[in-house]
Scaffold this motif. Structure first.
Motif, PDB file in Angstrom:
ATOM      1  N   GLY A 159      -7.896  -3.743  -5.659  1.00 26.16           N
ATOM      2  CA  GLY A 159      -8.049  -3.064  -4.537  1.00 26.16           C
ATOM      3  C   GLY A 159      -7.760  -3.031  -3.476  1.00 26.16           C
ATOM      4  O   GLY A 159      -7.026  -2.943  -2.446  1.00 26.16           O
ATOM      5  N   GLN A 160      -7.933  -4.956  -2.595  1.00 24.11           N
ATOM      6  CA  GLN A 160      -6.885  -5.046  -1.350  1.00 24.11           C
ATOM      7  C   GLN A 160      -5.589  -5.149  -1.898  1.00 24.11           C
ATOM      8  O   GLN A 160      -4.822  -4.636  -0.916  1.00 24.11           O
ATOM      9  CB  GLN A 160      -8.035  -6.131  -1.748  1.00 24.11           C
ATOM     10  N   HIS A 161      -5.179  -5.498  -3.166  1.00 24.40           N
ATOM     11  CA  HIS A 161      -3.289  -4.957  -3.350  1.00 24.40           C
ATOM     12  C   HIS A 161      -2.958  -3.259  -3.020  1.00 24.40           C
ATOM     13  O   HIS A 161      -2.494  -3.604  -2.545  1.00 24.40           O
ATOM     14  CB  HIS A 161      -3.122  -5.320  -4.516  1.00 24.40           C
ATOM     15  N   ILE A 162      -3.818  -2.994  -3.756  1.00 24.96           N
ATOM     16  CA  ILE A 162      -3.287  -0.964  -3.938  1.00 24.96           C
ATOM     17  C   ILE A 162      -3.087  -1.022  -2.128  1.00 24.96           C
ATOM     18  O   ILE A 162      -2.252  -0.024  -2.114  1.00 24.96           O
ATOM     19  CB  ILE A 162      -4.090  -0.538  -4.449  1.00 24.96           C
ATOM     20  N   GLU A 163      -4.273  -1.585  -1.377  1.00 28.95           N
ATOM     21  CA  GLU A 163      -4.555  -0.315  -0.336  1.00 28.95           C
ATOM     22  C   GLU A 163      -3.521  -1.462   0.450  1.00 28.95           C
ATOM     23  O   GLU A 163      -2.688  -0.232   1.378  1.00 28.95           O
ATOM     24  CB  GLU A 163      -5.684  -1.630   0.274  1.00 28.95           C
ATOM     25  N   GLU A 164      -3.117  -2.351   0.828  1.00 26.76           N
ATOM     26  CA  GLU A 164      -2.292  -3.069   1.155  1.00 26.76           C
ATOM     27  C   GLU A 164      -0.600  -2.882   0.806  1.00 26.76           C
ATOM     28  O   GLU A 164       0.135  -1.934   1.696  1.00 26.76           O
ATOM     29  CB  GLU A 164      -1.643  -4.523   0.628  1.00 26.76           C
ATOM     30  N   LEU A 165      -0.497  -1.898  -0.575  1.00 31.05           N
ATOM     31  CA  LEU A 165       0.767  -1.153  -1.206  1.00 31.05           C
ATOM     32  C   LEU A 165       0.716  -0.089  -0.093  1.00 31.05           C
ATOM     33  O   LEU A 165       2.383   0.448   0.062  1.00 31.05           O
ATOM     34  CB  LEU A 165       0.836  -1.212  -2.272  1.00 31.05           C
ATOM     35  N   LEU A 166      -0.323   1.025  -0.420  1.00 29.54           N
ATOM     36  CA  LEU A 166       0.252   2.170   0.117  1.00 29.54           C
ATOM     37  C   LEU A 166       0.156   2.264   1.577  1.00 29.54           C
ATOM     38  O   LEU A 166       1.132   3.355   2.024  1.00 29.54           O
ATOM     39  CB  LEU A 166      -1.070   2.777  -0.715  1.00 29.54           C
ATOM     40  N   ASP A 167      -0.912   1.740   2.176  1.00 27.34           N
ATOM     41  CA  ASP A 167      -0.410   1.804   3.595  1.00 27.34           C
ATOM     42  C   ASP A 167       1.129   0.962   4.124  1.00 27.34           C
ATOM     43  O   ASP A 167       1.997   1.469   4.819  1.00 27.34           O
ATOM     44  CB  ASP A 167      -1.554   0.478   3.818  1.00 27.34           C
ATOM     45  N   GLN A 168       1.504   0.438   3.331  1.00 26.58           N
ATOM     46  CA  GLN A 168       2.659  -0.492   3.528  1.00 26.58           C
ATOM     47  C   GLN A 168       3.783   1.503   3.225  1.00 26.58           C
ATOM     48  O   GLN A 168       5.206   1.295   3.822  1.00 26.58           O
ATOM     49  CB  GLN A 168       3.450  -1.212   2.541  1.00 26.58           C
ATOM     50  N   VAL A 169       3.806   1.714   2.109  1.00 30.49           N
ATOM     51  CA  VAL A 169       4.773   3.427   1.974  1.00 30.49           C
ATOM     52  C   VAL A 169       4.524   3.926   2.852  1.00 30.49           C
ATOM     53  O   VAL A 169       5.503   4.557   3.384  1.00 30.49           O
ATOM     54  CB  VAL A 169       3.933   4.085   0.472  1.00 30.49           C
ATOM     55  N   ALA A 170       3.163   3.962   3.736  1.00 34.96           N
ATOM     56  CA  ALA A 170       2.825   5.202   4.540  1.00 34.96           C
ATOM     57  C   ALA A 170       4.064   4.512   5.628  1.00 34.96           C
ATOM     58  O   ALA A 170       4.603   5.855   6.864  1.00 34.96           O
ATOM     59  CB  ALA A 170       1.245   5.246   4.782  1.00 34.96           C
ATOM     60  N   ARG A 171       4.100   3.431   5.958  1.00 33.61           N
ATOM     61  CA  ARG A 171       4.561   3.300   7.364  1.00 33.61           C
ATOM     62  C   ARG A 171       6.050   3.070   6.784  1.00 33.61           C
ATOM     63  O   ARG A 171       6.742   3.407   8.327  1.00 33.61           O
ATOM     64  CB  ARG A 171       4.041   1.101   7.468  1.00 33.61           C
ATOM     65  N   LEU A 172       6.280   2.623   5.796  1.00 35.52           N
ATOM     66  CA  LEU A 172       8.065   2.858   6.021  1.00 35.52           C
ATOM     67  C   LEU A 172       8.789   4.795   5.736  1.00 35.52           C
ATOM     68  O   LEU A 172       9.535   5.136   6.073  1.00 35.52           O
ATOM     69  CB  LEU A 172       8.445   2.484   4.173  1.00 35.52           C
ATOM     70  N   ALA A 173       7.320   5.265   5.187  1.00 32.78           N
ATOM     71  CA  ALA A 173       8.074   6.589   5.565  1.00 32.78           C
ATOM     72  C   ALA A 173       7.671   7.287   6.928  1.00 32.78           C
ATOM     73  O   ALA A 173       8.557   7.779   7.500  1.00 32.78           O
ATOM     74  CB  ALA A 173       6.653   7.153   4.619  1.00 32.78           C
ATOM     75  N   GLY A 174       6.678   6.756   7.609  1.00 30.95           N
ATOM     76  CA  GLY A 174       6.895   6.832   9.156  1.00 30.95           C
ATOM     77  C   GLY A 174       7.995   6.330   9.580  1.00 30.95           C
ATOM     78  O   GLY A 174       8.787   7.217  10.781  1.00 30.95           O
ATOM     79  N   ARG A 175       9.051   5.020   9.478  1.00 30.82           N
ATOM     80  CA  ARG A 175       9.827   5.022   9.969  1.00 30.82           C
ATOM     81  C   ARG A 175      10.507   5.340   9.769  1.00 30.82           C
ATOM     82  O   ARG A 175      12.430   5.503  10.639  1.00 30.82           O
ATOM     83  CB  ARG A 175      10.297   3.376   9.601  1.00 30.82           C
ATOM     84  N   ASP A 176      11.394   6.191   8.373  1.00 30.54           N
ATOM     85  CA  ASP A 176      12.230   6.779   8.168  1.00 30.54           C
ATOM     86  C   ASP A 176      12.125   8.009   8.156  1.00 30.54           C
ATOM     87  O   ASP A 176      13.391   8.659   8.081  1.00 30.54           O
ATOM     88  CB  ASP A 176      12.147   6.693   6.220  1.00 30.54           C
ATOM     89  N   GLY A 177      11.140   8.733   9.102  1.00 30.19           N
ATOM     90  CA  GLY A 177      11.162   9.987   9.600  1.00 30.19           C
ATOM     91  C   GLY A 177      10.749  10.898   9.117  1.00 30.19           C
ATOM     92  O   GLY A 177      10.978  12.310   8.696  1.00 30.19           O
ATOM     93  N   ALA A 178      10.210  10.207   8.050  1.00 38.03           N
ATOM     94  CA  ALA A 178       8.940  11.477   6.559  1.00 38.03           C
ATOM     95  C   ALA A 178       7.527  11.257   7.988  1.00 38.03           C
ATOM     96  O   ALA A 178       6.492  12.272   6.856  1.00 38.03           O
ATOM     97  CB  ALA A 178       8.886  10.606   5.545  1.00 38.03           C
ATOM     98  N   ASP A 179       7.634  11.280   8.992  1.00 34.11           N
ATOM     99  CA  ASP A 179       6.242  11.959   9.759  1.00 34.11           C
ATOM    100  C   ASP A 179       4.702  10.766   9.335  1.00 34.11           C
ATOM    101  O   ASP A 179       3.915  11.262   8.902  1.00 34.11           O
ATOM    102  CB  ASP A 179       6.416  13.081   9.766  1.00 34.11           C
ATOM    103  N   GLY A 180       5.540   9.723   8.666  1.00 31.59           N
ATOM    104  CA  GLY A 180       4.051   9.005   8.318  1.00 31.59           C
ATOM    105  C   GLY A 180       2.781   8.643   9.846  1.00 31.59           C
ATOM    106  O   GLY A 180       3.743   7.477  10.539  1.00 31.59           O
ATOM    107  N   GLY A 181       2.193   9.191   9.410  1.00 29.54           N
ATOM    108  CA  GLY A 181       1.428   9.024  10.926  1.00 29.54           C
ATOM    109  C   GLY A 181       0.791   7.337  10.447  1.00 29.54           C
ATOM    110  O   GLY A 181       0.724   6.844   9.227  1.00 29.54           O
ATOM    111  N   ALA A 182       0.032   7.093  12.361  1.00 29.67           N
ATOM    112  CA  ALA A 182      -0.456   5.367  11.838  1.00 29.67           C
ATOM    113  C   ALA A 182      -1.799   5.815  11.463  1.00 29.67           C
ATOM    114  O   ALA A 182      -2.509   5.083  10.573  1.00 29.67           O
ATOM    115  CB  ALA A 182      -1.138   5.268  13.103  1.00 29.67           C
ATOM    116  N   ASP A 183      -2.514   6.860  11.207  1.00 29.96           N
ATOM    117  CA  ASP A 183      -3.946   7.309  11.025  1.00 29.96           C
ATOM    118  C   ASP A 183      -3.900   7.648   9.098  1.00 29.96           C
ATOM    119  O   ASP A 183      -4.293   8.493   8.744  1.00 29.96           O
ATOM    120  CB  ASP A 183      -4.033   8.822  10.942  1.00 29.96           C
ATOM    121  N   ALA A 184      -2.287   7.678   8.359  1.00 28.91           N
ATOM    122  CA  ALA A 184      -2.481   7.765   7.017  1.00 28.91           C
ATOM    123  C   ALA A 184      -2.743   6.132   6.401  1.00 28.91           C
ATOM    124  O   ALA A 184      -2.219   5.398   5.218  1.00 28.91           O
ATOM    125  CB  ALA A 184      -0.642   8.220   6.431  1.00 28.91           C
ATOM    126  N   SER A 185      -4.106   6.262   6.383  1.00 28.79           N
ATOM    127  CA  SER A 185      -4.905   5.006   6.428  1.00 28.79           C
ATOM    128  C   SER A 185      -5.025   5.499   4.671  1.00 28.79           C
ATOM    129  O   SER A 185      -4.970   5.943   4.075  1.00 28.79           O
ATOM    130  CB  SER A 185      -5.220   4.618   6.830  1.00 28.79           C
TER     131      SER A 185
END
Length: 613
Positions: free
Chosen positions: A146-172
């Motif tokens: 679960g810890q690894h999955i949590e880090e993986l999905l959070d990283q995906v959300a951060r990259l999506a926000g960086r690429d302009g897909a509106d991945g907000g900081a609250d997409a935890s």
């Protein structure tokens, strides 16, 4: 909000979000009523009953249509078109099409609470791709995965926000398990005696109801007044009926309102020490690495050794008087005689010869005592690294029944709070025994339903009994037997079925009105934690106040003009939010200036927390 699951936790979570937090919910469940009967939420009974009716209607409709493997809408249309904002979808598998029909692309949060870890992970990966802004809450039993999955999905959300897909900081992404969420609530109920508890780092806060006072409700008691109630509650633990007065409750009143509120009950926030009493707050005895000398030898063996030492001293004194030699030489000769060292008293006086015979007899008696002492000490050192027995004279502790998945988490939480614990477990291979051994917690191995097992755990001097075995009948039988030993004992028992837990609580409360009784189901305890996680990582818990709710959240001061640069007193906004404490500190003066880098615990209404966020 979208909730997907296949057991009672999904139904309770949906009812919790709808009835307590006022959220719009879409529930995705398997068809054909394969799941357990959904429980009823006490504070949202009407909403939950309506939800249950729709689930049953949808199931009957799907059977009438011949079933099928595709998604079926509970109302025959998109969930978002329901007049009450609450929909039900039925699907055998949680595919991308099902998630899309549930509205994941437009949802604020998604809870995946299936009993299968793989199903939850697969759905989480699909949902994160469909909506990078989505707040995900997963139920996983494997904590490391679960810890690894949590880090993986959070990283995906951060990259999506960086690429302009509106991945907000609250997409935890938050990963929870039944054990991790239910255990703190069970421990808090045993310690504080109420489920209205909020836990932070180093703090355990409890909300209690105060009866009306002549000079203002709840004035001068507790840390602060959370709410002025519409009517005084009969059950300070929050299990009684809701206030029935016509006057609406006032959340987070200021000091002037509290002083002017004559004849109104109040909900007051208190800080709980460890187990609620001075004797239980004392640290557990004998928790060091080396066991104390008193635990190496039994009481009978210690008395035997003391008797032998007394005999040696008496024989040495008698020899010194009879032969008129120095006392030290007399003691030396007595030891020679005891250990049968060849020095016969031939030609000596009759008294010397008699004393030599008595010394030899005492020496023969001493040999088995010494052997028993060596064997007992070796056995004690061998078991010191395994399991400890309850120390003599222990009192004010919590007796914990069951060291399974839930019991192990409860034990860890109780020891973090500094509460002395004695465990009872019938399975010598239980998973929690290793934790008890590591924490140096006393354990009684035996069936709790057998006579004498609870007595071995010092139940007659205990502060509370916490029954969390996997068998409902075992928990109930243990509680009933403990009440015969101590009618006023505080008991908390874990029951699987929510309705059964309610019935047991009411019966025990009627039979023992002066003793505190709490019965909790795992879904009842886990749902608030899952619901809080769906609102965001900031939310630490919620306390219902009649038909409204107060949220407790951890907020960073940096970037909040309502908080940064203000004192704790100035940061208070009546009816919206109130700063309770700084994280990591047990005391927060009202004149403390909040600065960048501080993280505060606030109590807030839903609207107030939305403004802060």
């Amino acid at each position: 909000m979208v909730v997907c699951g296949d057991d009672g936790l999904a139904h309770r979570l949906a009812a919790e979000l709808r009835g307590v937090y006022g959220e719009q919910v879409t529930l995705v469940v398997p068809p054909n009523e394969r799941t357990a009967r959904p429980p009823v939420v006490g504070r949202a009974r009407a909403a939950s009953a309506a939800l249950l009716d729709r689930v049953v209607s949808a199931a009957v409709g799907s059977v009438g249509r011949g079933g099928g493997n595709g998604p079926v809408s509970g109302a025959g249309g998109p969930p978002g078109q329901r007049p009450d904002g609450e929909g039900v979808l039925e699907a055998l598998e949680l595919t991308e099409a099902v998630l899309a029909e549930a509205g994941v692309e437009r949802a604020a949060a998604l809870a995946l609470v299936y009993d299968d870890d793989e199903t939850n992970i697969r759905a989480a990966l699909i949902a994160r791709r469909l909506n990078p802004r989505l707040r995900l809450v997963l139920r996983l039993y494997n904590r490391r995965l679960g810890q690894h999955i949590e880090e993986l999905l959070d990283q995906v959300a951060r990259l999506a926000g960086r690429d302009g897909a509106d991945g907000g900081a609250d997409a935890s992404t938050t990963v929870l398990s039944d054990a991790d969420t239910a255990a703190p609530a069970l421990a808090a109920t045993a310690v504080a005696g109420t489920g209205k508890v909020v836990q932070t780092e180093g703090l355990l806060l409890r909300a209690v109801e105060r009866a009306p006072a002549g000079d203002g409700a709840g004035a001068g008691s507790g840390l602060c007044t959370l709410a002025l109630l519409s009517a005084s509650g009969a059950d300070p633990a929050g299990d009684g009926p809701e206030g029935s007065g016509e006057q609406e409750p006032r959340l987070l009143p200021d000091d002037d309102e509290v002083r002017q509120a004559r004849g109104r009950a109040a909900m007051v926030l208190e800080q709980v020490s460890s187990a609620g009493g001075p004797e239980s707050a004392a640290p557990a005895r004998g928790t060091g690495v080396v066991p104390p000398l008193a635990s190496l030898f039994s009481r009978r063996l210690r008395w035997s050794l003391a008797g032998m030492v007394g005999c040696v001293v008496a024989l040495a004194v008698a020899l010194s008087l009879v032969t008129e030699i120095h006392p030290l030489r007399a003691f030396y000769l007595t030891l020679l005689d005891m250990f049968a060292i060849d020095d016969p008293a031939i030609g000596a006086s009759l008294g010397r010869q008699i004393l030599q015979l008595l010394s030899g007899l005492v020496g023969l008696l001493l040999l088995p005592v010494l052997l028993a002492a060596v064997l007992e000490a070796l056995g004690t050192f061998r078991t010191a690294s395994a399991l400890r027995k309850p120390p003599r004279g222990l009192g004010g502790h919590v007796v914990l029944l069951g060291l399974g998945k839930i019991g192990t988490r409860v034990l860890t939480r109780l020891r973090e709070l500094g509460v002395p614990v004695v465990c009872v477990e019938s399975d010598p291979e239980a998973r929690g025994l290793a934790t008890a051994r590591r924490l140096r917690v006393p354990v009684v191995l035996g069936d709790v339903t057998q006579e004498g097992v609870l007595e071995s755990a010092q139940i007659h001097r205990a502060h509370a009994l916490l029954a969390v075995t996997s068998a409902d009948t075992t928990n109930l039988e243990a509680v009933l037997y403990a009440r015969t030993v101590r009618p006023d004992l505080r008991v908390v028992l874990r029951l699987y079925d929510d309705d059964f837990a309610t019935a047991v609580y009411r019966t025990l409360r009627a039979a023992h009105p002066h003793a505190l009784t709490r019965s909790r189901s795992v879904t009842h305890l886990a749902a608030p934690a899952f619901a809080g996680a769906m609102l965001g990582r900031q939310v630490m818990g919620a306390i219902p106040v009649e038909r409204r709710v107060l949220l407790f959240a951890a907020v960073d001061v940096d970037g909040h003009p309502q908080l940064e640069g203000r004192t704790v007193r100035e940061a208070f906004r009546a009816g919206s939010w109130r700063v309770l404490a700084l994280e990591g500190r047990t005391d927060t003066p009202s004149d403390h200036v909040l600065a960048k880098g501080d993280r505060v615990v606030v109590a807030a209404t839903r609207r107030g927390l939305a403004e802060l966020r």
